[in-house]
Write a protein that holds these residues in place. Structure first.
Motif, PDB file in Angstrom:
ATOM      1  N   LEU A 122       3.803 -89.231  -3.171  1.00 19.24           N
ATOM      2  CA  LEU A 122       3.704 -87.971  -4.444  1.00 19.24           C
ATOM      3  C   LEU A 122       4.695 -87.336  -5.127  1.00 19.24           C
ATOM      4  O   LEU A 122       5.747 -87.061  -4.766  1.00 19.24           O
ATOM      5  CB  LEU A 122       3.263 -86.168  -4.093  1.00 19.24           C
ATOM      6  CG  LEU A 122       2.672 -87.173  -3.028  1.00 19.24           C
ATOM      7  CD1 LEU A 122       1.765 -85.791  -1.566  1.00 19.24           C
ATOM      8  CD2 LEU A 122       0.993 -86.727  -3.513  1.00 19.24           C
ATOM      9  N   PRO A 123       5.032 -86.929  -6.032  1.00 25.29           N
ATOM     10  CA  PRO A 123       5.770 -86.234  -7.372  1.00 25.29           C
ATOM     11  C   PRO A 123       6.232 -85.000  -6.967  1.00 25.29           C
ATOM     12  O   PRO A 123       8.307 -84.903  -6.786  1.00 25.29           O
ATOM     13  CB  PRO A 123       5.086 -85.589  -8.503  1.00 25.29           C
ATOM     14  CG  PRO A 123       4.004 -86.366  -9.027  1.00 25.29           C
ATOM     15  CD  PRO A 123       3.707 -87.004  -7.495  1.00 25.29           C
ATOM     16  N   GLY A 124       6.280 -83.944  -6.168  1.00 24.43           N
ATOM     17  CA  GLY A 124       6.454 -83.407  -5.603  1.00 24.43           C
ATOM     18  C   GLY A 124       7.885 -84.094  -4.467  1.00 24.43           C
ATOM     19  O   GLY A 124       8.577 -82.973  -4.109  1.00 24.43           O
ATOM     20  N   ASP A 125       7.919 -84.763  -3.759  1.00 19.63           N
ATOM     21  CA  ASP A 125       8.678 -85.399  -2.429  1.00 19.63           C
ATOM     22  C   ASP A 125       9.684 -86.329  -3.336  1.00 19.63           C
ATOM     23  O   ASP A 125      10.085 -87.047  -3.309  1.00 19.63           O
ATOM     24  CB  ASP A 125       7.825 -85.924  -1.780  1.00 19.63           C
ATOM     25  CG  ASP A 125       8.218 -86.431  -0.587  1.00 19.63           C
ATOM     26  OD1 ASP A 125      10.029 -85.789  -0.357  1.00 19.63           O
ATOM     27  OD2 ASP A 125       8.288 -86.991   0.152  1.00 19.63           O
ATOM     28  N   ALA A 126      10.419 -85.585  -4.401  1.00 14.45           N
ATOM     29  CA  ALA A 126      11.780 -86.094  -4.645  1.00 14.45           C
ATOM     30  C   ALA A 126      12.764 -86.630  -4.146  1.00 14.45           C
ATOM     31  O   ALA A 126      13.194 -87.843  -4.657  1.00 14.45           O
ATOM     32  CB  ALA A 126      12.736 -84.522  -5.946  1.00 14.45           C
ATOM     33  N   ALA A 127      13.255 -86.752  -3.123  1.00 14.09           N
ATOM     34  CA  ALA A 127      14.193 -86.626  -1.807  1.00 14.09           C
ATOM     35  C   ALA A 127      13.311 -88.440  -1.927  1.00 14.09           C
ATOM     36  O   ALA A 127      13.764 -89.313  -1.683  1.00 14.09           O
ATOM     37  CB  ALA A 127      13.833 -85.831  -0.681  1.00 14.09           C
ATOM     38  N   ALA A 128      12.162 -88.750  -0.924  1.00 17.04           N
ATOM     39  CA  ALA A 128      11.130 -89.359  -0.914  1.00 17.04           C
ATOM     40  C   ALA A 128      11.406 -90.660  -2.337  1.00 17.04           C
ATOM     41  O   ALA A 128      11.732 -91.963  -1.968  1.00 17.04           O
ATOM     42  CB  ALA A 128      10.162 -89.743  -0.352  1.00 17.04           C
ATOM     43  N   ARG A 129      10.962 -90.361  -3.387  1.00 18.35           N
ATOM     44  CA  ARG A 129      11.097 -91.028  -4.744  1.00 18.35           C
ATOM     45  C   ARG A 129      12.224 -91.904  -5.048  1.00 18.35           C
ATOM     46  O   ARG A 129      12.922 -92.657  -5.469  1.00 18.35           O
ATOM     47  CB  ARG A 129      10.648 -90.341  -5.782  1.00 18.35           C
ATOM     48  CG  ARG A 129       9.503 -89.914  -5.240  1.00 18.35           C
ATOM     49  CD  ARG A 129       8.642 -88.920  -6.848  1.00 18.35           C
ATOM     50  NE  ARG A 129       8.640 -89.772  -7.770  1.00 18.35           N
ATOM     51  CZ  ARG A 129       7.493 -90.832  -8.369  1.00 18.35           C
ATOM     52  NH1 ARG A 129       6.353 -90.232  -7.138  1.00 18.35           N
ATOM     53  NH2 ARG A 129       7.598 -90.908  -9.166  1.00 18.35           N
ATOM     54  N   ALA A 130      13.560 -90.435  -4.719  1.00 19.70           N
ATOM     55  CA  ALA A 130      15.077 -90.911  -4.659  1.00 19.70           C
ATOM     56  C   ALA A 130      15.128 -92.205  -4.020  1.00 19.70           C
ATOM     57  O   ALA A 130      15.921 -93.241  -4.363  1.00 19.70           O
ATOM     58  CB  ALA A 130      16.243 -89.580  -4.929  1.00 19.70           C
ATOM     59  N   ARG A 131      15.393 -91.943  -2.941  1.00 17.94           N
ATOM     60  CA  ARG A 131      15.401 -93.076  -1.863  1.00 17.94           C
ATOM     61  C   ARG A 131      14.836 -94.780  -2.350  1.00 17.94           C
ATOM     62  O   ARG A 131      14.903 -95.390  -2.576  1.00 17.94           O
ATOM     63  CB  ARG A 131      14.944 -92.224  -0.231  1.00 17.94           C
ATOM     64  CG  ARG A 131      15.750 -92.418   0.159  1.00 17.94           C
ATOM     65  CD  ARG A 131      15.413 -91.865   1.554  1.00 17.94           C
ATOM     66  NE  ARG A 131      16.188 -90.351   2.020  1.00 17.94           N
ATOM     67  CZ  ARG A 131      15.530 -89.140   1.979  1.00 17.94           C
ATOM     68  NH1 ARG A 131      13.784 -89.691   1.618  1.00 17.94           N
ATOM     69  NH2 ARG A 131      15.711 -88.375   2.206  1.00 17.94           N
ATOM     70  N   LEU A 132      13.229 -94.325  -2.138  1.00 14.52           N
ATOM     71  CA  LEU A 132      12.763 -96.019  -2.688  1.00 14.52           C
ATOM     72  C   LEU A 132      13.352 -95.918  -4.219  1.00 14.52           C
ATOM     73  O   LEU A 132      13.304 -96.995  -4.312  1.00 14.52           O
ATOM     74  CB  LEU A 132      10.459 -95.206  -2.454  1.00 14.52           C
ATOM     75  CG  LEU A 132      10.678 -95.071  -1.337  1.00 14.52           C
ATOM     76  CD1 LEU A 132       9.200 -94.127  -1.242  1.00 14.52           C
ATOM     77  CD2 LEU A 132      10.017 -96.312  -0.829  1.00 14.52           C
ATOM     78  N   GLY A 133      13.423 -95.949  -5.797  1.00 14.68           N
ATOM     79  CA  GLY A 133      14.250 -95.916  -6.433  1.00 14.68           C
ATOM     80  C   GLY A 133      15.228 -96.432  -5.803  1.00 14.68           C
ATOM     81  O   GLY A 133      16.087 -97.209  -6.445  1.00 14.68           O
ATOM     82  N   ALA A 134      16.098 -96.037  -5.266  1.00 14.56           N
ATOM     83  CA  ALA A 134      17.236 -96.266  -5.288  1.00 14.56           C
ATOM     84  C   ALA A 134      17.087 -97.667  -4.580  1.00 14.56           C
ATOM     85  O   ALA A 134      18.103 -98.516  -4.562  1.00 14.56           O
ATOM     86  CB  ALA A 134      18.298 -95.646  -3.916  1.00 14.56           C
ATOM     87  N   MET A 135      16.393 -98.131  -3.104  1.00 14.62           N
ATOM     88  CA  MET A 135      15.883 -99.084  -2.973  1.00 14.62           C
ATOM     89  C   MET A 135      16.422-100.478  -3.623  1.00 14.62           C
ATOM     90  O   MET A 135      16.057-101.556  -3.391  1.00 14.62           O
ATOM     91  CB  MET A 135      15.155 -99.211  -1.869  1.00 14.62           C
ATOM     92  CG  MET A 135      15.427 -98.187  -0.304  1.00 14.62           C
ATOM     93  SD  MET A 135      14.103 -98.074   0.356  1.00 14.62           S
ATOM     94  CE  MET A 135      14.364 -97.233   1.551  1.00 14.62           C
ATOM     95  N   ALA A 136      14.957 -99.993  -5.057  1.00 14.58           N
ATOM     96  CA  ALA A 136      14.506-100.645  -5.862  1.00 14.58           C
ATOM     97  C   ALA A 136      15.971-101.403  -6.759  1.00 14.58           C
ATOM     98  O   ALA A 136      16.102-102.731  -7.282  1.00 14.58           O
ATOM     99  CB  ALA A 136      13.071-100.325  -6.437  1.00 14.58           C
ATOM    100  N   GLY A 137      16.932 -99.816  -6.896  1.00  8.91           N
ATOM    101  CA  GLY A 137      17.859-100.476  -7.349  1.00  8.91           C
ATOM    102  C   GLY A 137      18.728-101.574  -7.289  1.00  8.91           C
ATOM    103  O   GLY A 137      19.255-102.155  -7.188  1.00  8.91           O
ATOM    104  N   SER A 138      19.016-100.879  -5.716  1.00  9.57           N
ATOM    105  CA  SER A 138      19.502-101.543  -5.274  1.00  9.57           C
ATOM    106  C   SER A 138      19.405-103.488  -4.902  1.00  9.57           C
ATOM    107  O   SER A 138      19.591-104.236  -5.179  1.00  9.57           O
ATOM    108  CB  SER A 138      19.501-101.483  -3.729  1.00  9.57           C
ATOM    109  OG  SER A 138      20.113-100.207  -3.165  1.00  9.57           O
TER     110      SER A 138
END
Length: 182
Positions: A122-138
């Motif tokens: 969900l767009p409002g769950d910025a923390a989860a979106r950040a974690r998952l985006g960081a995993m993709a970046g890694s």
């Protein structure tokens, strides 16, 4: 003798039961303080952060544990699980799938799974979106694509900052530094 000393050292009168204690502040000063306090704007209370849209489910915890011990089995489990759920709930099996793929060092597929999980969150769950985006970046960084990793990590850092998660933003900065060096 000690009783006389205690009485002599007593500060102020001792009120009798039922009497109001005498205040050392004159009533006029107390009234001025009350008036001044009523003119001061009330403190601004920041709004409560929104609750996390998706708490880790038992299935996710079990799948992530399996991804550590038996990545191929976790991959099968996550893929079967992903077929059964839709919408934001589908982010969790995608996260497990990405973790299993990363443990198998299939970085390009792991990146795709983490991005799919991020996009399903969900767009409002910025923390989860950040974690998952960081995993993709890694995962992008691990496969030797620092420019792509940097873009993913920049987006993840913005989400972490929006969530107010300084620790996550700091961890993302470390991966950004690695991408910049590469």
């Amino acid at each position: 003798m000690s009783l006389l000393l205690a009485i002599a050292l007593q500060v102020g009168p001792f009120p009798l039961p039922g009497e109001r204690p005498i205040s050392p502040v004159p009533p006029e000063v107390q009234e001025q303080r009350r008036k001044r306090a009523s003119r001061i704007a009330p403190a601004v209370v920041p709004p409560e952060p929104p609750p996390l849209a998706q708490e880790p489910s038992v299935e996710l915890r079990d799948c992530l544990a399996l991804a550590e011990s038996d990545p191929p089995a976790a991959l099968d489990s996550a893929e079967g699980w992903a077929e059964k759920v839709r919408g934001p709930q589908a982010a969790q099996p995608q996260r497990c799938r990405g973790t299993a793929l990363a443990n198998l060092e299939r970085w390009d597929q792991a990146e795709e799974a983490f991005l799919a999980a991020r996009d399903l969150t969900l767009p409002g769950d910025a923390a989860a979106r950040a974690r998952l985006g960081a995993m993709a970046g890694s995962a992008a960084l691990a496969q030797g694509a620092p420019a792509r990793a940097l873009g993913l990590l920049d987006t993840a850092r913005e989400a972490a900052q929006a969530a107010g998660d300084k620790a996550l933003a700091g961890a993302i900065q470390i991966d950004r530094a690695r991408a910049l060096v590469a």
